[in-house]
Design a protein around this motif. Structure first.
Motif, PDB file in Angstrom:
ATOM      1  N   UNK A 185       0.831  -1.210   0.000  1.00  0.00           N
ATOM      2  CA  UNK A 185       0.000   0.000   0.000  1.00  0.00           C
ATOM      3  C   UNK A 185       0.866   1.260   0.000  1.00  0.00           C
ATOM      4  N   UNK A 186       1.881   1.278   0.856  1.00  0.00           N
ATOM      5  CA  UNK A 186       2.700   2.488   0.978  1.00  0.00           C
ATOM      6  C   UNK A 186       3.570   2.671  -0.258  1.00  0.00           C
ATOM      7  N   UNK A 187       4.086   1.594  -0.821  1.00  0.00           N
ATOM      8  CA  UNK A 187       4.872   1.700  -2.052  1.00  0.00           C
ATOM      9  C   UNK A 187       4.022   2.317  -3.166  1.00  0.00           C
ATOM     10  N   UNK A 188       2.769   1.858  -3.270  1.00  0.00           N
ATOM     11  CA  UNK A 188       1.873   2.371  -4.315  1.00  0.00           C
ATOM     12  C   UNK A 188       1.450   3.811  -4.031  1.00  0.00           C
ATOM     13  N   UNK A 189       1.216   4.116  -2.763  1.00  0.00           N
ATOM     14  CA  UNK A 189       0.705   5.440  -2.378  1.00  0.00           C
ATOM     15  C   UNK A 189       1.776   6.524  -2.447  1.00  0.00           C
ATOM     16  N   UNK A 190       2.976   6.209  -1.945  1.00  0.00           N
ATOM     17  CA  UNK A 190       4.009   7.236  -1.764  1.00  0.00           C
ATOM     18  C   UNK A 190       5.189   7.110  -2.731  1.00  0.00           C
ATOM     19  N   UNK A 191       5.197   6.035  -3.527  1.00  0.00           N
ATOM     20  CA  UNK A 191       6.304   5.847  -4.461  1.00  0.00           C
ATOM     21  C   UNK A 191       7.622   5.526  -3.779  1.00  0.00           C
ATOM     22  N   UNK A 192       7.564   4.995  -2.572  1.00  0.00           N
ATOM     23  CA  UNK A 192       8.782   4.646  -1.836  1.00  0.00           C
ATOM     24  C   UNK A 192       9.263   3.257  -2.216  1.00  0.00           C
ATOM     25  N   UNK A 193      10.535   3.012  -2.010  1.00  0.00           N
ATOM     26  CA  UNK A 193      11.074   1.671  -2.218  1.00  0.00           C
ATOM     27  C   UNK A 193      10.634   0.775  -1.061  1.00  0.00           C
ATOM     28  N   UNK A 194      10.718  -0.519  -1.290  1.00  0.00           N
ATOM     29  CA  UNK A 194      10.377  -1.475  -0.226  1.00  0.00           C
ATOM     30  C   UNK A 194      11.253  -1.231   1.010  1.00  0.00           C
ATOM     31  N   UNK A 195      12.533  -0.972   0.774  1.00  0.00           N
ATOM     32  CA  UNK A 195      13.478  -0.765   1.869  1.00  0.00           C
ATOM     33  C   UNK A 195      13.088   0.471   2.687  1.00  0.00           C
ATOM     34  N   UNK A 196      12.669   1.530   1.982  1.00  0.00           N
ATOM     35  CA  UNK A 196      12.285   2.765   2.678  1.00  0.00           C
ATOM     36  C   UNK A 196      11.041   2.536   3.536  1.00  0.00           C
ATOM     37  N   UNK A 197      10.083   1.780   3.016  1.00  0.00           N
ATOM     38  CA  UNK A 197       8.859   1.493   3.783  1.00  0.00           C
ATOM     39  C   UNK A 197       9.206   0.666   5.020  1.00  0.00           C
ATOM     40  N   UNK A 198      10.035  -0.343   4.831  1.00  0.00           N
ATOM     41  CA  UNK A 198      10.407  -1.200   5.957  1.00  0.00           C
ATOM     42  C   UNK A 198      11.183  -0.419   7.018  1.00  0.00           C
ATOM     43  N   UNK A 199      12.006   0.545   6.572  1.00  0.00           N
ATOM     44  CA  UNK A 199      12.752   1.377   7.534  1.00  0.00           C
ATOM     45  C   UNK A 199      11.782   2.214   8.364  1.00  0.00           C
ATOM     46  N   UNK A 200      10.751   2.757   7.710  1.00  0.00           N
ATOM     47  CA  UNK A 200       9.768   3.566   8.446  1.00  0.00           C
ATOM     48  C   UNK A 200       8.956   2.692   9.393  1.00  0.00           C
ATOM     49  N   UNK A 201       8.634   1.494   8.936  1.00  0.00           N
ATOM     50  CA  UNK A 201       7.890   0.578   9.798  1.00  0.00           C
ATOM     51  C   UNK A 201       8.733   0.198  11.015  1.00  0.00           C
ATOM     52  N   UNK A 202      10.028  -0.035  10.791  1.00  0.00           N
ATOM     53  CA  UNK A 202      10.923  -0.446  11.886  1.00  0.00           C
ATOM     54  C   UNK A 202      11.102   0.663  12.912  1.00  0.00           C
TER      55      UNK A 202
END
Length: 199
Positions: A142-159
Motif C-alpha cells: 500500500x505504501x509503495x503504491x501510495x508514496x512511491x517509496x522503495x520497499x526498503x524505505x517502507x520497511x525502515x519507516x515501519x521499523x
C-alpha cells in the motif's frame, strides 16, 4: 456539559488508519489528525528554527525539506527522539485546543488520529485506543503504491515504529483492515455499538 469521551486511533504505516478516520468522519464524528497538526507546526518559523538548529540543512528557503529530514531521522532512533521532543508538545497543544473547540460545539466524543500514540506515551490520555492493522506485506505494498517509496524505505519507516504485535497487545480494540471495505465497515459498526460511542 457532560465529560467529553476521548478515543485514540492509531495504526502502523499502511494499515489504513486514514480510511477508518474518513469512515468515522462520514458518520459525524470529530476526528483530529495529529499528522495534519504536525504539518501545521512545521510551518511555524519558531519550530523551523529549532529543527534547523538540531538538523542543519533541512530548512531551505524558510520551508522544511521533508525528504531530507526523513533521511536524517528514520532508522536513527536518537535523531527521531530529538525531532519528537521539538514537535510533539506543540502538536499536543494544538490537538487539545481543537478538542476544546469541538466540545464547545456540542461534540460528545472526539477521536484523535495519532500515528505514534503508543510510542509517544499518550495512551493514558484516552478512554480507549483503537488500532487499525493489516498484514505487513499488505501494508508495504500500500505504501509503495501510495508514496512511491522503495520497499526498503517502507520497511525502515515501519521499523521506526513500535512492532504491530506489541501495539495489538496494548490496544483496546483491533480493527482488521486487510482490504475488504464492507468487512471493515461491519467491524466499525459493531465496535461503535460495543463502546456505545456517538458523535
Amino acid at each position: 456539559m457532560p465529560p467529553l469521551r476521548r478515543i485514540g486511533l492509531t495504526g502502523s504505516i499502511g494499515a489504513g488508519k486514514s480510511t477508518v478516520a474518513r469512515w468515522l468522519r462520514q458518520r459525524g464524528f470529530t476526528v483530529l489528525d495529529a499528522d495534519e497538526q504536525a504539518r501545521a507546526v512545521t510551518r511555524d518559523p519558531e519550530t523551523l528554527r529549532e529543527i534547523e538548529a538540531v538538523f542543519p540543512g533541512v530548512v531551505v528557503g524558510g520551508q522544511l525539506d521533508r525528504p531530507a529530514l526523513a533521511g536524517r531521522v528514520f532508522g536513527h532512533p536518537e535523531a527521531l527522539e530529538k525531532l519528537n521532543a521539538i514537535t510533539h508538545p506543540r502538536v499536543r497543544a494544538r490537538m487539545a485546543a481543537l478538542e476544546t473547540a469541538a466540545q464547545a460545539g456540542g461534540a460528545r466524543a472526539v477521536i484523535q488520529d495519532v500515528p505514534l500514540l503508543f510510542e509517544g506515551g499518550s495512551r493514558p490520555l484516552f478512554e480507549a485506543v483503537l488500532l487499525v492493522d493489516a498484514p505487513l506485506e499488505t501494508r508495504v505494498q500500500r505504501v509503495m503504491a501510495r508514496d512511491g517509496l522503495s520497499r526498503e524505505a517502507v520497511l525502515a519507516r515501519d521499523a521506526a515504529q513500535m512492532p504491530a504485535e506489541q501495539k495489538r497487545q496494548l490496544a483496546d480494540a483491533v480493527i482488521e483492515n486487510a482490504g475488504d471495505e464492507a468487512a471493515l465497515g461491519a467491524q466499525l459498526e459493531a465496535l461503535l455499538a460495543r463502546l456505545d460511542l456517538r458523535p
